[in-house]
Design a protein around this motif. Structure first.
Motif, PDB file in Angstrom:
ATOM      1  N   ARG A 253       0.855  -1.190   0.000  1.00  0.00           N
ATOM      2  CA  ARG A 253       0.000   0.000   0.000  1.00  0.00           C
ATOM      3  C   ARG A 253       0.892   1.242   0.000  1.00  0.00           C
ATOM      4  NH1 ARG A 253      -5.340   0.033   3.498  1.00  0.00           N
ATOM      5  NH2 ARG A 253      -5.822  -1.282   1.698  1.00  0.00           N
ATOM      6  N   ARG A 254       0.578   2.161  -0.897  1.00  0.00           N
ATOM      7  CA  ARG A 254       1.382   3.372  -1.034  1.00  0.00           C
ATOM      8  C   ARG A 254       1.362   4.198   0.251  1.00  0.00           C
ATOM      9  NH1 ARG A 254       4.968   4.058  -5.353  1.00  0.00           N
ATOM     10  NH2 ARG A 254       4.136   2.882  -7.131  1.00  0.00           N
ATOM     11  N   PHE A 255       2.507   4.769   0.558  1.00  0.00           N
ATOM     12  CA  PHE A 255       2.659   5.612   1.732  1.00  0.00           C
ATOM     13  C   PHE A 255       1.970   6.956   1.529  1.00  0.00           C
ATOM     14  CE2 PHE A 255       5.197   9.052   3.692  1.00  0.00           C
ATOM     15  CZ  PHE A 255       5.027   8.735   5.029  1.00  0.00           C
ATOM     16  N   GLU A 256       1.385   7.476   2.608  1.00  0.00           N
ATOM     17  CA  GLU A 256       0.744   8.797   2.617  1.00  0.00           C
ATOM     18  C   GLU A 256       1.256   9.529   3.849  1.00  0.00           C
ATOM     19  OE1 GLU A 256      -0.898  11.969   3.114  1.00  0.00           O
ATOM     20  OE2 GLU A 256      -1.952  11.119   1.387  1.00  0.00           O
ATOM     21  N   PRO A 257       1.934  10.688   3.680  1.00  0.00           N
ATOM     22  CA  PRO A 257       2.590  11.331   4.823  1.00  0.00           C
ATOM     23  C   PRO A 257       1.645  11.810   5.918  1.00  0.00           C
ATOM     24  CG  PRO A 257       2.641  12.756   2.890  1.00  0.00           C
ATOM     25  CD  PRO A 257       2.152  11.419   2.430  1.00  0.00           C
ATOM     26  N   ARG A 258       0.336  11.881   5.626  1.00  0.00           N
ATOM     27  CA  ARG A 258      -0.615  12.348   6.632  1.00  0.00           C
ATOM     28  C   ARG A 258      -1.343  11.198   7.321  1.00  0.00           C
ATOM     29  NH1 ARG A 258      -3.904  15.845   2.379  1.00  0.00           N
ATOM     30  NH2 ARG A 258      -3.619  13.798   1.378  1.00  0.00           N
ATOM     31  N   SER A 259      -0.969   9.957   7.011  1.00  0.00           N
ATOM     32  CA  SER A 259      -1.746   8.807   7.477  1.00  0.00           C
ATOM     33  C   SER A 259      -1.337   8.306   8.856  1.00  0.00           C
ATOM     34  CB  SER A 259      -1.616   7.659   6.479  1.00  0.00           C
ATOM     35  OG  SER A 259      -0.305   7.104   6.516  1.00  0.00           O
ATOM     36  N   GLY A 260      -0.098   8.581   9.281  1.00  0.00           N
ATOM     37  CA  GLY A 260       0.356   8.088  10.577  1.00  0.00           C
ATOM     38  C   GLY A 260       1.108   6.784  10.518  1.00  0.00           C
ATOM     39  N   TYR A 490      -6.719   3.393   7.875  1.00  0.00           N
ATOM     40  CA  TYR A 490      -5.980   3.720   6.656  1.00  0.00           C
ATOM     41  C   TYR A 490      -5.052   2.572   6.253  1.00  0.00           C
ATOM     42  CZ  TYR A 490      -3.428   6.262   3.129  1.00  0.00           C
ATOM     43  OH  TYR A 490      -2.888   6.651   1.929  1.00  0.00           O
ATOM     44  N   ALA A 491      -4.376   1.983   7.216  1.00  0.00           N
ATOM     45  CA  ALA A 491      -3.384   0.958   6.892  1.00  0.00           C
ATOM     46  C   ALA A 491      -4.008  -0.390   6.556  1.00  0.00           C
ATOM     47  CB  ALA A 491      -2.415   0.799   8.064  1.00  0.00           C
ATOM     48  N   TYR A 492      -5.166  -0.709   7.153  1.00  0.00           N
ATOM     49  CA  TYR A 492      -5.654  -2.086   7.076  1.00  0.00           C
ATOM     50  C   TYR A 492      -7.016  -2.261   6.400  1.00  0.00           C
ATOM     51  CZ  TYR A 492      -1.797  -3.529  10.051  1.00  0.00           C
ATOM     52  OH  TYR A 492      -0.550  -3.795  10.553  1.00  0.00           O
ATOM     53  N   SER A 493      -7.771  -1.209   6.184  1.00  0.00           N
ATOM     54  CA  SER A 493      -9.077  -1.395   5.542  1.00  0.00           C
ATOM     55  C   SER A 493      -8.901  -2.103   4.212  1.00  0.00           C
ATOM     56  CB  SER A 493      -9.766  -0.041   5.321  1.00  0.00           C
ATOM     57  OG  SER A 493     -10.125   0.538   6.550  1.00  0.00           O
ATOM     58  N   GLN A 494      -9.783  -3.056   3.956  1.00  0.00           N
ATOM     59  CA  GLN A 494      -9.685  -3.857   2.734  1.00  0.00           C
ATOM     60  C   GLN A 494     -10.707  -3.363   1.711  1.00  0.00           C
ATOM     61  OE1 GLN A 494      -9.691  -8.070   3.433  1.00  0.00           O
ATOM     62  NE2 GLN A 494     -10.049  -8.583   1.285  1.00  0.00           N
ATOM     63  N   PHE A 495     -10.247  -3.218   0.474  1.00  0.00           N
ATOM     64  CA  PHE A 495     -11.107  -2.731  -0.609  1.00  0.00           C
ATOM     65  C   PHE A 495     -11.120  -3.757  -1.740  1.00  0.00           C
ATOM     66  CE2 PHE A 495      -9.252   0.830   1.654  1.00  0.00           C
ATOM     67  CZ  PHE A 495     -10.348   1.616   1.950  1.00  0.00           C
ATOM     68  N   ALA A 496     -12.257  -3.794  -2.452  1.00  0.00           N
ATOM     69  CA  ALA A 496     -12.434  -4.811  -3.492  1.00  0.00           C
ATOM     70  C   ALA A 496     -11.556  -4.539  -4.710  1.00  0.00           C
ATOM     71  CB  ALA A 496     -13.901  -4.899  -3.894  1.00  0.00           C
ATOM     72  N   VAL A 497     -11.478  -3.274  -5.134  1.00  0.00           N
ATOM     73  CA  VAL A 497     -10.732  -2.930  -6.345  1.00  0.00           C
ATOM     74  C   VAL A 497      -9.841  -1.728  -6.057  1.00  0.00           C
ATOM     75  CG1 VAL A 497     -12.443  -3.872  -7.942  1.00  0.00           C
ATOM     76  CG2 VAL A 497     -12.622  -1.494  -7.172  1.00  0.00           C
ATOM     77  N   GLU A 498      -8.876  -1.494  -6.946  1.00  0.00           N
ATOM     78  CA  GLU A 498      -7.900  -0.428  -6.723  1.00  0.00           C
ATOM     79  C   GLU A 498      -8.536   0.952  -6.694  1.00  0.00           C
ATOM     80  OE1 GLU A 498      -3.704   1.233  -8.643  1.00  0.00           O
ATOM     81  OE2 GLU A 498      -4.595  -0.637  -9.352  1.00  0.00           O
ATOM     82  N   THR A 499      -9.514   1.189  -7.590  1.00  0.00           N
ATOM     83  CA  THR A 499     -10.156   2.506  -7.618  1.00  0.00           C
ATOM     84  C   THR A 499     -10.915   2.753  -6.320  1.00  0.00           C
ATOM     85  OG1 THR A 499     -12.040   1.504  -8.780  1.00  0.00           O
ATOM     86  CG2 THR A 499     -10.336   2.580 -10.122  1.00  0.00           C
ATOM     87  N   GLU A 500     -11.555   1.730  -5.782  1.00  0.00           N
ATOM     88  CA  GLU A 500     -12.261   1.867  -4.508  1.00  0.00           C
ATOM     89  C   GLU A 500     -11.276   2.123  -3.374  1.00  0.00           C
ATOM     90  OE1 GLU A 500     -14.766  -1.009  -1.490  1.00  0.00           O
ATOM     91  OE2 GLU A 500     -14.962  -1.366  -3.663  1.00  0.00           O
ATOM     92  N   GLU A 501     -10.106   1.483  -3.437  1.00  0.00           N
ATOM     93  CA  GLU A 501      -9.093   1.706  -2.415  1.00  0.00           C
ATOM     94  C   GLU A 501      -8.596   3.146  -2.455  1.00  0.00           C
ATOM     95  OE1 GLU A 501      -4.488   0.387  -1.780  1.00  0.00           O
ATOM     96  OE2 GLU A 501      -5.966  -1.237  -1.820  1.00  0.00           O
ATOM     97  N   THR A 502      -8.324   3.656  -3.638  1.00  0.00           N
ATOM     98  CA  THR A 502      -7.822   5.020  -3.767  1.00  0.00           C
ATOM     99  C   THR A 502      -8.796   6.021  -3.157  1.00  0.00           C
ATOM    100  OG1 THR A 502      -6.603   4.437  -5.766  1.00  0.00           O
ATOM    101  CG2 THR A 502      -7.058   6.774  -5.389  1.00  0.00           C
ATOM    102  N   GLU A 503     -10.070   5.901  -3.473  1.00  0.00           N
ATOM    103  CA  GLU A 503     -11.065   6.824  -2.950  1.00  0.00           C
ATOM    104  C   GLU A 503     -11.314   6.599  -1.468  1.00  0.00           C
ATOM    105  OE1 GLU A 503     -13.593   9.652  -2.053  1.00  0.00           O
ATOM    106  OE2 GLU A 503     -12.368   9.537  -3.871  1.00  0.00           O
ATOM    107  N   GLY A 504     -11.332   5.332  -1.053  1.00  0.00           N
ATOM    108  CA  GLY A 504     -11.566   5.039   0.357  1.00  0.00           C
ATOM    109  C   GLY A 504     -10.469   5.583   1.259  1.00  0.00           C
ATOM    110  N   LEU A 505      -9.227   5.467   0.840  1.00  0.00           N
ATOM    111  CA  LEU A 505      -8.124   5.989   1.635  1.00  0.00           C
ATOM    112  C   LEU A 505      -8.134   7.513   1.645  1.00  0.00           C
ATOM    113  CD1 LEU A 505      -5.237   3.556   0.588  1.00  0.00           C
ATOM    114  CD2 LEU A 505      -6.694   3.459   2.619  1.00  0.00           C
TER     115      LEU A 505
END
Length: 854
Positions: A253-260, A490-505
């Protein structure tokens, strides 16, 4: 013509040489015995790779299959080394259960030798044609960790290697660590070292080996002498793990500097030109839902942590309770029963990579606790979470509350029971360190919006009742906080597809911003001169200045009531000095937080387009309020100790040596009350005269004249130190002289500090010149003692002002305070030290070669 002749002659020579080498190798292989002949009498242990235990000769023989690749590579594995036993000295840092870097290694046959080669994952080509990937791979060196001669070979290509010298070697860097800690020159003594064959085990997915290593040394340092029974011979047990690579089903999962979360980092040379070459992936466990389509689902394989059974009760129960708090965060991320904490089963090794462990470690002095582990350096997947908890920490917390509440309260079970309060703190510590192994970084701003994270360092929240009593009922929070839940989501939520993951995060990050969940990590809190007043260790509340006033009042009340009841019946009264140090310096961390308001800068981890406010200096009114609060701490009345307290501070009794937890001083064996006052004043002066802070005061004032300049700070500091109240008692006048010595020493040190810019040094020198002129004039009504003191200070300043080009400060300053944070100085393991000081981020084997601690 001559050149051509030379080449004609040379080619046959090269061909003959190559033919001779091939012939020689083939001849040597034919002379090698078959494996069975070599190991006929030995015990075979089967697993990931088979090996043989040679009890008679103390050797380990490793059997390997024939290479299937042209370059001789047999396979790739994860290699981890660590210490089973430790030295027991926190400043040295060689602890029980300490794990070294996680390495991706290739086992490769090269002629008649086996190479164990550390692959370079810092530079990669994630995509692209084979030629592009080869270019990236060949541009950077690998590291061969070890090479061993092939001792036997079968016709099918299987071969045997003596692995003993790989196991009996200094893999952990012990001599280097001892030298760095100035504890002597040591080297491995192979004559006093051996493989522990009983501790060498083979499993289907991993091999585990141990070796007893003895390091011989000369001129051992005091820390070694204090812990090793024979200081010139340090014997440790070293552990090695060779582990099968995890499968390819894990999705980074890509790093996000505001995620903790924190990340592994590498350079991807096939990244598009529109994208950065730096690539970061989160560190986290592999966690998947049994039903991926369900909003809430049990986990396919829950995360289970195991507490060291060597932990005594009631601490053991507290560790299980505190670490278990994380189950709530995983529920918020959509997982049912995904996180559990249990007792480590009998016979299981704490360093076995199949078990996430919370290990209880003893040292001769209190120190850091760590949250680290083993991370797949290819992907960031946490394979083994490993927590090290120092056993003396809970006792220091009990001591702290005995100073505030009284030792007579211990064992009563009430909210002011020091034992119960210490257990409340150890629950938080367990949750904190496990949080690091889950991939979470420190959030030193979380205490500013409701104690929202166990990933902050919690100061005990001691309140004052309307009747002036100290209230401990809410000293520590219980459970993970709002920030922790968002970080796990942010680190562990599971998403069905990549586009859903991008928006969910992205939605989780927006929620954090909308709710005002500020995230600030080590680099914003730890360094000397850090600027963000909301990023602090061991503080409470959103207003550092107001909280300093509150903390100072708690200190005043506790000192006013300090007495025999602060130690247990039957203890030597000299022990009161240890307790007194925790009370007298109770405000030490909150004053650091308040000092950050001076020259403070308010900022966040802003990204373009996220709507966060611009970076801006703290207002002039808030800065001046902070300065006034800090200067109030160096007034003699705040620093003086009553005779009621001082009469109880007896010298140490027979057979009782000095303790690092005590104040230093010049009046031994009597308690140095004047020296303690100088030490406490030094904490304030050091913060006010920090070079980067002073430089910011100058620059911010340049941009906005309503903000205080460094000159204003210096004027106020000198006035508070050198303009006494006419009615000041003689005992406090002597304390004031100690403060004046600290102020002069602090200013001269700043004026010679290479980190101070010329503008800072110029203002400080001007202030010193002005002060020297003032000291030349006798104070009204000054007696001979005061006159001598002023003459001495003026002489010190004059010597500095008339110094040669190379000069030192005229005074060594006050004695350093007793240890505060349980951590002291950073310890260097492995390859790097991140000064957050690592903030707590140490080179270690886990998180992209990093380790976090508390």
């Amino acid at each position: 013509m001559n050149i051509k002749r030379r080449w004609i002659y040379l080619v046959p020579l090269l061909t003959a040489s190559a033919w001779s080498a091939d012939e020689k190798q083939s001849s040597e292989e034919q002379r090698l015995p078959v494996i069975q002949k070599k190991v006929a009498e030995l015990e075979q242990r089967t697993g990931l790779l088979n090996f043989y235990a040679d009890e008679q000769r103390g050797k380990v023989w490793l059997e390997l299959p024939a290479p299937e690749r042209a370059d001789g590579e047999i396979g790739q594995y994860l290699y981890i080394e660590g210490l089973v036993t430790g030295l027991g000295s926190n400043p040295v840092g060689l602890d029980r259960g300490q794990i070294g870097p996680t390495r991706l290694v290739s086992l490769r046959r090269a002629g008649g030798r086996l190479l164990i080669e550390h692959q370079n994952l810092g530079y990669r080509a994630l995509t692209g044609a084979p030629a592009e990937q080869r270019a990236a791979r060949q541009s950077f060196a690998t590291s061969v960790l070890w090479a061993g001669e092939i001792a036997a070979q079968d016709p099918d290509g299987r071969f045997l290697v003596d692995l003993t010298s790989f196991l009996v070697r200094d893999a952990h860097g012990v001599p280097a660590r001892l030298k760095e800690a100035e504890q002597g020159e040591y080297q491995l003594d192979e004559r006093r070292s051996a493989v522990d064959l009983e501790a060498c085990r083979a499993f289907p997915e991993n091999l585990e080996f141990e070796a007893i290593l003895t390091y011989a040394g000369k001129q051992p340092g005091p820390l070694v002498q204090a812990t090793a029974p024979t200081a010139d011979a340090i014997t440790l047990v070293q552990h090695h793990s060779l582990v099968a690579l995890p499968d390819d089903d894990y999705q980074p999962r890509r790093f996000e500097p505001r995620s903790g979360s924190f990340a592994i980092e590498f350079l991807d040379y096939t990244a598009p030109l529109t994208e950065p070459i730096e690539t970061r992936w989160l560190v986290r466990h592999r966690l998947e839902k049994a039903d991926p389509d369900a909003a809430r689902s049990p986990a396919r394989e829950p995360i289970v942590y195991y507490v060291d059974p060597g932990t005594p009760e009631p601490v053991r129960r507290a560790l299980i309770d505190g670490a278990s708090w994380w189950s709530k965060a995983f529920e918020a991320a959509g997982f049912i029963d995904a996180f559990r904490v249990e007792l480590l089963p009998e016979g299981v090794h704490p360093l076995d990579l199949r078990y996430h462990a919370i290990q209880w470690v003893h040292r001769s002095t209190r120190g850091w606790s760590y949250g680290g582990g083993v991370v797949d350096p290819r992907t960031g997947e946490m394979i083994k979470g490993h927590v090290t908890l120092g056993s003396l920490r809970v006792r220091q917390d009990r001591l702290l509350f005995e100073g505030l509440a009284g030792a007579d309260k211990s064992g009563g079970g009430a909210p002011d029971d020091p034992v119960e309060l210490a257990l409340a703190r150890i629950r938080q510590l367990a949750a904190h360190e496990v949080g690091h192994t889950l991939g979470l970084a420190h959030n030193f701003a979380a205490s500013t919006y409701g104690r929202a994270s166990v990933m902050d360092y919690p100061a005990p929240l001691v309140k004052i009742t309307d009747t002036g009593e100290l209230d401990f009922s809410d000293a520590y929070a219980v459970g993970v906080g709002a920030w922790d839940i968002q970080a796990i989501r942010y680190a562990y939520s599971q998403f069905a597809v990549e586009t859903e993951e991008t928006e969910g995060l992205a939605a989780i990050i927006r929620e954090n911003l909308e709710r005002g969940y500020l995230f600030l990590a080590d680099a914003d809190a730890r360094p000397e001169g850090a600027a963000q007043p909301l990023a602090n260790l061991w503080d409470n509340g959103s207003d550092p200045v107001e909280q300093l006033r509150q903390t100072a009042e708690v200190r005043r009340i506790a000192l006013e009531r300090f007495g025999e009841h602060n130690i247990a019946v039957g203890r030597p009264l000299s022990h009161l000095e240890l307790v007194l140090a925790t009370v007298y310096l109770h405000h030490r961390y909150q004053l650091v937080a308040a000092a950050k308001v001076l020259g403070g800068l308010q900022y966040t981890y802003a990204l373009r387009g996220d709507g966060q406010p611009p970076a801006r200096p703290v207002s002039g009114a808030r800065q001046r309020a902070a300065l006034a609060a800090l200067l109030g701490l160096i007034e003699p009345e705040a620093l003086d100790l009553s005779d009621t307290v001082l009469q109880l501070l007896f010298p140490r009794p027979f057979e009782t040596g000095p303790s690092v937890e005590e104040f230093g001083g010049a009046t031994d064996p009597a308690f140095d009350a004047r020296g303690a006052a100088a030490t406490a004043a030094g904490l304030v002066v050091d913060q006010l005269l920090q070079p980067q802070r002073c430089a910011r005061l100058i620059d911010f004032h340049r941009r906005d004249p309503s903000l205080p300049d460094l000159t204003e700070l210096l004027d106020q500091l000198v006035r508070h130190a050198f303009e006494p109240d006419a009615a000041e008692p003689a005992r406090q006048a002597e304390i004031r002289r100690a403060v004046q010595e600290v102020v002069v020493a602090g200013m001269t040190a700043l004026a010679t500090d290479p980190n101070a810019i010329p503008a800072v040094r110029a203002r400080v020198e001007w202030q010193l010149q002005t002060l020297a002129q003032q000291l030349a004039n006798a104070a009204p009504g000054a007696d001979s003692v005061e006159a001598a003191h002023r003459r001495m200070l003026r002489a010190d300043i004059t010597r500095y002002l008339e110094r040669p080009l190379v000069a030192t400060a005229p005074s060594s300053g006050p004695s350093p305070p007793p240890p505060g944070s349980p951590i002291g100085h950073f310890v260097h393991f492995g390859d790097r030290l991140f000064n957050p000081g690592f903030g707590d981020r140490l080179s270690f084997g886990g998180f992209g070669d990093s380790l976090f601690c508390d």
